[in-house]
Design a protein around this motif. Sequence first.
Motif, PDB file in Angstrom:
ATOM      1  N   PRO A  24       0.821  -1.328   0.208  1.00 39.38           N
ATOM      2  CA  PRO A  24      -0.261  -0.031   0.090  1.00 39.38           C
ATOM      3  C   PRO A  24       0.905   1.223   0.094  1.00 39.38           C
ATOM      4  CG  PRO A  24      -0.856  -1.538   1.613  1.00 39.38           C
ATOM      5  CD  PRO A  24       0.585  -2.143   1.129  1.00 39.38           C
ATOM      6  N   ASP A  26       0.711   3.816   2.019  1.00 39.14           N
ATOM      7  CA  ASP A  26       0.897   4.002   3.370  1.00 39.14           C
ATOM      8  C   ASP A  26       1.681   2.916   4.159  1.00 39.14           C
ATOM      9  OD1 ASP A  26      -0.982   2.400   3.692  1.00 39.14           O
ATOM     10  OD2 ASP A  26      -2.499   3.577   4.417  1.00 39.14           O
ATOM     11  N   ASN A 114     -16.151   2.260   2.659  1.00 39.38           N
ATOM     12  CA  ASN A 114     -15.224   2.203   3.569  1.00 39.38           C
ATOM     13  C   ASN A 114     -13.868   1.882   2.527  1.00 39.38           C
ATOM     14  OD1 ASN A 114     -13.028   1.731   5.517  1.00 39.38           O
ATOM     15  ND2 ASN A 114     -14.155   0.159   6.739  1.00 39.38           N
ATOM     16  N   PRO A 115     -13.389   2.882   1.777  1.00 36.33           N
ATOM     17  CA  PRO A 115     -12.491   2.846   1.166  1.00 36.33           C
ATOM     18  C   PRO A 115     -11.045   2.282   1.702  1.00 36.33           C
ATOM     19  CG  PRO A 115     -12.869   4.824   1.376  1.00 36.33           C
ATOM     20  CD  PRO A 115     -13.932   4.109   2.170  1.00 36.33           C
ATOM     21  N   GLU A 116     -10.749   2.573   2.965  1.00 39.59           N
ATOM     22  CA  GLU A 116      -9.567   2.011   3.649  1.00 39.59           C
ATOM     23  C   GLU A 116      -9.298   0.580   3.696  1.00 39.59           C
ATOM     24  OE1 GLU A 116      -6.755   3.405   4.954  1.00 39.59           O
ATOM     25  OE2 GLU A 116      -7.221   5.627   4.660  1.00 39.59           O
ATOM     26  N   HIS A 117     -10.620  -0.075   4.351  1.00 36.79           N
ATOM     27  CA  HIS A 117     -10.691  -1.429   4.430  1.00 36.79           C
ATOM     28  C   HIS A 117     -10.554  -2.363   2.792  1.00 36.79           C
ATOM     29  CE1 HIS A 117     -11.559  -5.504   5.660  1.00 36.79           C
ATOM     30  NE2 HIS A 117     -12.626  -5.587   5.034  1.00 36.79           N
ATOM     31  N   TYR A 119      -9.408  -0.776  -0.092  1.00 40.45           N
ATOM     32  CA  TYR A 119      -8.402  -0.696  -0.606  1.00 40.45           C
ATOM     33  C   TYR A 119      -7.222  -1.901  -0.212  1.00 40.45           C
ATOM     34  CZ  TYR A 119      -3.605   1.424  -1.589  1.00 40.45           C
ATOM     35  OH  TYR A 119      -2.465   1.706  -1.661  1.00 40.45           O
ATOM     36  N   HIS A 120      -7.103  -2.015   1.188  1.00 39.37           N
ATOM     37  CA  HIS A 120      -6.066  -2.673   1.753  1.00 39.37           C
ATOM     38  C   HIS A 120      -6.232  -4.006   1.597  1.00 39.37           C
ATOM     39  CE1 HIS A 120      -4.872   1.029   3.875  1.00 39.37           C
ATOM     40  NE2 HIS A 120      -3.637   0.432   3.669  1.00 39.37           N
ATOM     41  N   ASN A 148      -4.170   1.955  -6.418  1.00 37.69           N
ATOM     42  CA  ASN A 148      -3.320   3.043  -5.748  1.00 37.69           C
ATOM     43  C   ASN A 148      -3.654   4.483  -6.326  1.00 37.69           C
ATOM     44  OD1 ASN A 148      -1.551   1.249  -4.293  1.00 37.69           O
ATOM     45  ND2 ASN A 148       0.134   1.542  -5.893  1.00 37.69           N
ATOM     46  N   TYR A 151      -7.489   5.192  -4.873  1.00 34.93           N
ATOM     47  CA  TYR A 151      -7.359   5.632  -3.593  1.00 34.93           C
ATOM     48  C   TYR A 151      -6.911   6.856  -3.441  1.00 34.93           C
ATOM     49  CZ  TYR A 151      -5.900   5.125   1.448  1.00 34.93           C
ATOM     50  OH  TYR A 151      -5.879   5.228   2.858  1.00 34.93           O
ATOM     51  N   ARG A 154      -9.726   9.137  -3.872  1.00 33.88           N
ATOM     52  CA  ARG A 154     -10.638   9.156  -2.976  1.00 33.88           C
ATOM     53  C   ARG A 154     -10.018   9.952  -1.878  1.00 33.88           C
ATOM     54  NH1 ARG A 154     -14.820   5.391  -2.355  1.00 33.88           N
ATOM     55  NH2 ARG A 154     -15.376   6.861  -0.606  1.00 33.88           N
ATOM     56  N   LYS A 155      -8.970   9.994  -1.524  1.00 38.66           N
ATOM     57  CA  LYS A 155      -8.272  10.972  -0.613  1.00 38.66           C
ATOM     58  C   LYS A 155      -8.584  12.347  -1.079  1.00 38.66           C
ATOM     59  CE  LYS A 155      -5.094   9.482   1.994  1.00 38.66           C
ATOM     60  NZ  LYS A 155      -3.596   8.942   2.374  1.00 38.66           N
TER      61      LYS A 155
END
Length: 328
Positions: A24, A26, A114-117, A119-120, A148, A151, A154-155
Amino acid sequence: MSFQIDRGLFQFDFADHHAVLGVPIDADTQTIRKRYLKIARRLHPDSCASESEEDRQRASQFLSKLVNPAWEQLSQEKERVEYDLLLKLKGQQASRQSSGELSTLGKELSTASNPEHFYHTSLKGLADRQYEHLDQVLEITGQISELNMVYLMRKEGQSTVGASEPKKAIYTGSNLPDSSQSSVRPATRPAPQPQVRRESIADQYYRRAEGYASKNNFAQAVLELRDALQIEPRNSRCHALLGMVYLKQNQTTMAKIHFNKALEIEPENAMANQGKQRLEQVQKASGRASDAAATSARAASQKPATKPNQSGNQSGGGLFGLFGGKKK
């Protein structure tokens, strides 16, 4: 051998090193390092011994022209800071411009609650398969780069995609764009530069270990050399240097093991031969010190005790000794 990656951030003339390593954007340095070692072991010639010559060459190209440059960029603090800044700018650029047709995963991520979940989880699923089959590496890398990109969008607050497709760039191994390059290229293609031989993975670890050892940071030097030997177990230079590091820490048993291993692989290895001679000198000096201590201990144990006087009491001892002897 040429590489064509025209999805995700690559289509904005950007080398997506996170996508190449399947991590990722991050991810911390430790996570990136573990992933790099896993990929490097997979692509190393020893791991590809059972595969065809074509696949071995392909694995070598992936390692030298994609994976190693990505690790070099993300493992150095200064380069990482600059790269992260450029990555953010590319996310802003993707938000302003049309990102073209997205895959199913990309579309789902663009609307996920829930883009974080999402995405990862999705990225991990792709990364697990990324280097499993060499003919799928570029396709999956492009999919990861697309995740990537979405994501980052989205941010930036961009959750929808446009209809038109931007101009795609083709990367051919040696001309993969460096992260410091501008996103705008001149119309004419520059003259090809002569190929410069890159350091092997073990050479990179060896060089860093030398630096740590020169600063007496032996623990970090050992760590670097152990990582190198996980990838190239029969690297005599790394065994020899590891033996020297152990010798400096007075860990003579470990030093001997690695000196012997280095000489088994390369009998003429100068560092290993020198280190083994120094080790023998240390062991001889230690042996002489032990012999001297043992001799001294034996001499002390064999020293005769003070003889008693005729009365059976120690001279000046007993009752008469206490009261100053017999009366005259």
